[in-house]
Scaffold this motif. Structure first.
Motif, PDB file in Angstrom:
ATOM      1  N   ASN A 216      50.174  31.927  44.182  1.00 28.34           N
ATOM      2  CA  ASN A 216      50.728  32.782  43.130  1.00 28.34           C
ATOM      3  C   ASN A 216      49.630  33.525  42.363  1.00 28.34           C
ATOM      4  OD1 ASN A 216      53.338  32.109  43.806  1.00 28.34           O
ATOM      5  ND2 ASN A 216      53.495  30.480  42.288  1.00 28.34           N
ATOM      6  N   LYS A 217      48.529  32.856  42.103  1.00 30.43           N
ATOM      7  CA  LYS A 217      47.406  33.493  41.407  1.00 30.43           C
ATOM      8  C   LYS A 217      46.853  34.642  42.248  1.00 30.43           C
ATOM      9  CE  LYS A 217      42.661  32.692  39.989  1.00 30.43           C
ATOM     10  NZ  LYS A 217      41.537  31.765  40.039  1.00 30.43           N
ATOM     11  N   LEU A 218      46.674  34.418  43.525  1.00 27.80           N
ATOM     12  CA  LEU A 218      46.132  35.453  44.404  1.00 27.80           C
ATOM     13  C   LEU A 218      47.110  36.621  44.553  1.00 27.80           C
ATOM     14  CD1 LEU A 218      44.393  33.274  47.136  1.00 27.80           C
ATOM     15  CD2 LEU A 218      43.325  34.479  45.221  1.00 27.80           C
ATOM     16  N   VAL A 219      48.393  36.340  44.599  1.00 27.46           N
ATOM     17  CA  VAL A 219      49.395  37.408  44.654  1.00 27.46           C
ATOM     18  C   VAL A 219      49.329  38.253  43.391  1.00 27.46           C
ATOM     19  CG1 VAL A 219      51.888  37.876  44.578  1.00 27.46           C
ATOM     20  CG2 VAL A 219      50.974  36.277  46.265  1.00 27.46           C
ATOM     21  N   ARG A 220      49.250  37.605  42.219  1.00 33.88           N
ATOM     22  CA  ARG A 220      49.126  38.341  40.948  1.00 33.88           C
ATOM     23  C   ARG A 220      47.894  39.234  40.957  1.00 33.88           C
ATOM     24  NH1 ARG A 220      50.512  33.672  38.688  1.00 33.88           N
ATOM     25  NH2 ARG A 220      48.394  33.123  38.116  1.00 33.88           N
ATOM     26  N   MET A 221      46.784  38.701  41.427  1.00 36.39           N
ATOM     27  CA  MET A 221      45.541  39.472  41.435  1.00 36.39           C
ATOM     28  C   MET A 221      45.622  40.633  42.428  1.00 36.39           C
ATOM     29  SD  MET A 221      42.785  36.420  41.060  1.00 36.39           S
ATOM     30  CE  MET A 221      41.454  37.312  40.274  1.00 36.39           C
ATOM     31  N   ARG A 222      46.203  40.404  43.592  1.00 37.68           N
ATOM     32  CA  ARG A 222      46.358  41.476  44.589  1.00 37.68           C
ATOM     33  C   ARG A 222      47.265  42.572  44.033  1.00 37.68           C
ATOM     34  NH1 ARG A 222      48.813  39.602  50.033  1.00 37.68           N
ATOM     35  NH2 ARG A 222      50.604  39.356  48.651  1.00 37.68           N
ATOM     36  N   ASN A 223      48.339  42.188  43.358  1.00 32.69           N
ATOM     37  CA  ASN A 223      49.240  43.172  42.759  1.00 32.69           C
ATOM     38  C   ASN A 223      48.545  43.957  41.653  1.00 32.69           C
ATOM     39  OD1 ASN A 223      51.270  42.452  44.513  1.00 32.69           O
ATOM     40  ND2 ASN A 223      52.290  41.101  43.057  1.00 32.69           N
ATOM     41  N   GLN A 224      47.657  43.306  40.901  1.00 34.56           N
ATOM     42  CA  GLN A 224      46.898  44.009  39.863  1.00 34.56           C
ATOM     43  C   GLN A 224      45.975  45.053  40.478  1.00 34.56           C
ATOM     44  OE1 GLN A 224      47.201  43.631  36.383  1.00 34.56           O
ATOM     45  NE2 GLN A 224      46.090  45.534  36.552  1.00 34.56           N
ATOM     46  N   VAL A 225      45.356  44.710  41.593  1.00 36.01           N
ATOM     47  CA  VAL A 225      44.505  45.671  42.297  1.00 36.01           C
ATOM     48  C   VAL A 225      45.343  46.859  42.760  1.00 36.01           C
ATOM     49  CG1 VAL A 225      43.118  46.032  44.379  1.00 36.01           C
ATOM     50  CG2 VAL A 225      42.751  43.998  42.993  1.00 36.01           C
ATOM     51  N   ASP A 226      46.494  46.587  43.364  1.00 41.46           N
ATOM     52  CA  ASP A 226      47.367  47.670  43.822  1.00 41.46           C
ATOM     53  C   ASP A 226      47.833  48.544  42.659  1.00 41.46           C
ATOM     54  OD1 ASP A 226      47.083  46.712  46.408  1.00 41.46           O
ATOM     55  OD2 ASP A 226      48.999  45.642  46.404  1.00 41.46           O
ATOM     56  N   ALA A 227      48.184  47.917  41.550  1.00 46.08           N
ATOM     57  CA  ALA A 227      48.634  48.678  40.376  1.00 46.08           C
ATOM     58  C   ALA A 227      47.503  49.531  39.816  1.00 46.08           C
ATOM     59  CB  ALA A 227      49.164  47.731  39.302  1.00 46.08           C
ATOM     60  N   SER A 228      46.296  49.008  39.809  1.00 45.10           N
ATOM     61  CA  SER A 228      45.174  49.793  39.279  1.00 45.10           C
ATOM     62  C   SER A 228      44.855  50.974  40.191  1.00 45.10           C
ATOM     63  CB  SER A 228      43.956  48.907  39.028  1.00 45.10           C
ATOM     64  OG  SER A 228      43.530  48.281  40.202  1.00 45.10           O
TER      65      SER A 228
ATOM     66  N   TYR B  78      39.545  39.905  42.021  1.00 46.44           N
ATOM     67  CA  TYR B  78      40.296  39.508  43.218  1.00 46.44           C
ATOM     68  C   TYR B  78      39.345  39.019  44.319  1.00 46.44           C
ATOM     69  CZ  TYR B  78      43.078  40.051  47.467  1.00 46.44           C
ATOM     70  OH  TYR B  78      43.692  39.842  48.670  1.00 46.44           O
ATOM     71  N   ASN B  79      38.305  39.822  44.606  1.00 52.22           N
ATOM     72  CA  ASN B  79      37.358  39.432  45.655  1.00 52.22           C
ATOM     73  C   ASN B  79      36.660  38.114  45.318  1.00 52.22           C
ATOM     74  OD1 ASN B  79      37.983  41.658  47.215  1.00 52.22           O
ATOM     75  ND2 ASN B  79      36.209  42.840  46.577  1.00 52.22           N
ATOM     76  N   THR B  80      36.301  37.937  44.063  1.00 52.45           N
ATOM     77  CA  THR B  80      35.667  36.682  43.646  1.00 52.45           C
ATOM     78  C   THR B  80      36.622  35.514  43.855  1.00 52.45           C
ATOM     79  OG1 THR B  80      34.290  37.827  42.032  1.00 52.45           O
ATOM     80  CG2 THR B  80      34.597  35.460  41.710  1.00 52.45           C
ATOM     81  N   ALA B  81      37.880  35.704  43.518  1.00 51.41           N
ATOM     82  CA  ALA B  81      38.862  34.625  43.666  1.00 51.41           C
ATOM     83  C   ALA B  81      39.050  34.220  45.123  1.00 51.41           C
ATOM     84  CB  ALA B  81      40.200  35.037  43.061  1.00 51.41           C
TER      85      ALA B  81
ATOM     86  N   ALA C 243      39.326  28.244  47.285  1.00 50.76           N
ATOM     87  CA  ALA C 243      40.319  29.244  47.686  1.00 50.76           C
ATOM     88  C   ALA C 243      39.923  29.942  48.977  1.00 50.76           C
ATOM     89  CB  ALA C 243      40.516  30.267  46.570  1.00 50.76           C
ATOM     90  N   ASN C 244      38.616  30.117  49.197  1.00 53.32           N
ATOM     91  CA  ASN C 244      38.184  30.812  50.397  1.00 53.32           C
ATOM     92  C   ASN C 244      38.590  30.083  51.675  1.00 53.32           C
ATOM     93  OD1 ASN C 244      36.348  28.708  50.066  1.00 53.32           O
ATOM     94  ND2 ASN C 244      34.604  29.925  50.785  1.00 53.32           N
ATOM     95  N   LEU C 245      38.848  28.790  51.578  1.00 58.30           N
ATOM     96  CA  LEU C 245      39.242  28.011  52.753  1.00 58.30           C
ATOM     97  C   LEU C 245      40.630  28.403  53.251  1.00 58.30           C
ATOM     98  CD1 LEU C 245      37.996  24.471  51.632  1.00 58.30           C
ATOM     99  CD2 LEU C 245      36.833  26.106  53.142  1.00 58.30           C
ATOM    100  N   ILE C 246      41.480  28.867  52.344  1.00 57.60           N
ATOM    101  CA  ILE C 246      42.846  29.184  52.764  1.00 57.60           C
ATOM    102  C   ILE C 246      43.276  30.625  52.482  1.00 57.60           C
ATOM    103  CG2 ILE C 246      43.637  26.812  52.574  1.00 57.60           C
ATOM    104  CD1 ILE C 246      44.960  27.692  49.924  1.00 57.60           C
ATOM    105  N   ALA C 247      42.493  31.392  51.737  1.00 60.57           N
ATOM    106  CA  ALA C 247      42.888  32.763  51.373  1.00 60.57           C
ATOM    107  C   ALA C 247      43.141  33.614  52.618  1.00 60.57           C
ATOM    108  CB  ALA C 247      41.829  33.410  50.491  1.00 60.57           C
ATOM    109  N   GLY C 248      42.253  33.556  53.574  1.00 65.50           N
ATOM    110  CA  GLY C 248      42.436  34.338  54.802  1.00 65.50           C
ATOM    111  C   GLY C 248      43.678  33.922  55.561  1.00 65.50           C
ATOM    112  N   LEU C 249      43.935  32.640  55.593  1.00 66.73           N
ATOM    113  CA  LEU C 249      45.121  32.133  56.282  1.00 66.73           C
ATOM    114  C   LEU C 249      46.408  32.610  55.620  1.00 66.73           C
ATOM    115  CD1 LEU C 249      43.962  28.450  56.897  1.00 66.73           C
ATOM    116  CD2 LEU C 249      44.022  30.316  58.564  1.00 66.73           C
ATOM    117  N   LEU C 250      46.349  32.822  54.309  1.00 65.25           N
ATOM    118  CA  LEU C 250      47.519  33.260  53.561  1.00 65.25           C
ATOM    119  C   LEU C 250      47.646  34.789  53.509  1.00 65.25           C
ATOM    120  CD1 LEU C 250      47.394  30.726  50.582  1.00 65.25           C
ATOM    121  CD2 LEU C 250      48.888  30.654  52.588  1.00 65.25           C
ATOM    122  N   GLY C 251      46.733  35.497  54.170  1.00 62.49           N
ATOM    123  CA  GLY C 251      46.809  36.956  54.236  1.00 62.49           C
ATOM    124  C   GLY C 251      46.078  37.704  53.139  1.00 62.49           C
TER     125      GLY C 251
END
Length: 184
Positions: free
Chosen positions: A23-35, A146-149, A155-163
């Motif tokens: 959920n945190k990563l989705v929020r951050m990705r959406n913030q990037v898209d909104a910006s 977002y990139n830092t997260a 998080a880096n262990l599963i971020a790629g797996l989650l897209g």
């Protein structure tokens, strides 16, 4: 029995952590898209101002056809890119350079500089350029967070797996950095 409860608690904590991280990563990705969308809004505003500026300049500097054509061509190229795609920063840099040359014509033509419509368009362009600069700062911040997260442990262990994949910053080429210089 105790081992089963400890195991169940561990699995539950892991599941809660994964959901929370996702959920945190989705929020951050959406913030990037909104910006990025905010940059697109400001760039469209700038693109919409350009035909008015070109028409105003045409009346005073008709023999400056090369400069006018360069602005129109750069505007077309910039409008073809949006949403932070790979060529957007380069196209916008080229447009900024062409606009800078167009606005500089005001210095060469005092009658043009005195024209109220040209002055109003210059002011509107300067305001828009400031908004674009602010939006770029916000995109940079959002993308950096977002990139830092997604690159930080664990998080880096599963971020790629989650897209979740690294996003690129809105980079402006060397000499084109900064807003279009507008002088009155």
């Amino acid at each position: 029995m105790v081992v089963g409860l400890v195991g169940l608690a561990a699995v539950t904590l892991l599941a809660v952590w994964l959901v929370s991280l996702y959920n945190k990563l989705v929020r951050m990705r959406n913030q990037v898209d909104a910006s990025w969308s905010q940059i697109d809004v400001q760039l469209k505003r700038r693109h919409d101002l350009i035909p008015n500026i070109v028409e105003t300049v045409k009346g005073y500097a008709a023999h400056e056809r090369g400069t006018l054509d360069a602005v129109v061509t750069a505007r077309g190229a910039a409008m073809a890119h949006s949403g932070g795609d790979a060529g957007q920063a380069d196209a916008e840099s080229a447009l900024s350079g062409a606009l800078g040359r167009l606005i500089a014509l005001g210095e060469a033509y005092p009658q043009l500089r005195a024209n109220e419509n040209f002055a109003a368009l210059q002011a509107e362009l300067a305001t828009t350029e400031n908004k674009i600069a602010y939006s770029r700062q916000f995109v940079t911040y959002a993308v950096q967070q977002y990139n830092t997260a997604i690159e930080s442990f664990p998080a880096n262990l599963i971020a790629g797996l989650l897209g979740f994949h690294r996003r690129e910053l809105f980079a402006v080429a060397g000499s084109e950095r900064g807003p279009v210089e507008v002088s009155f």
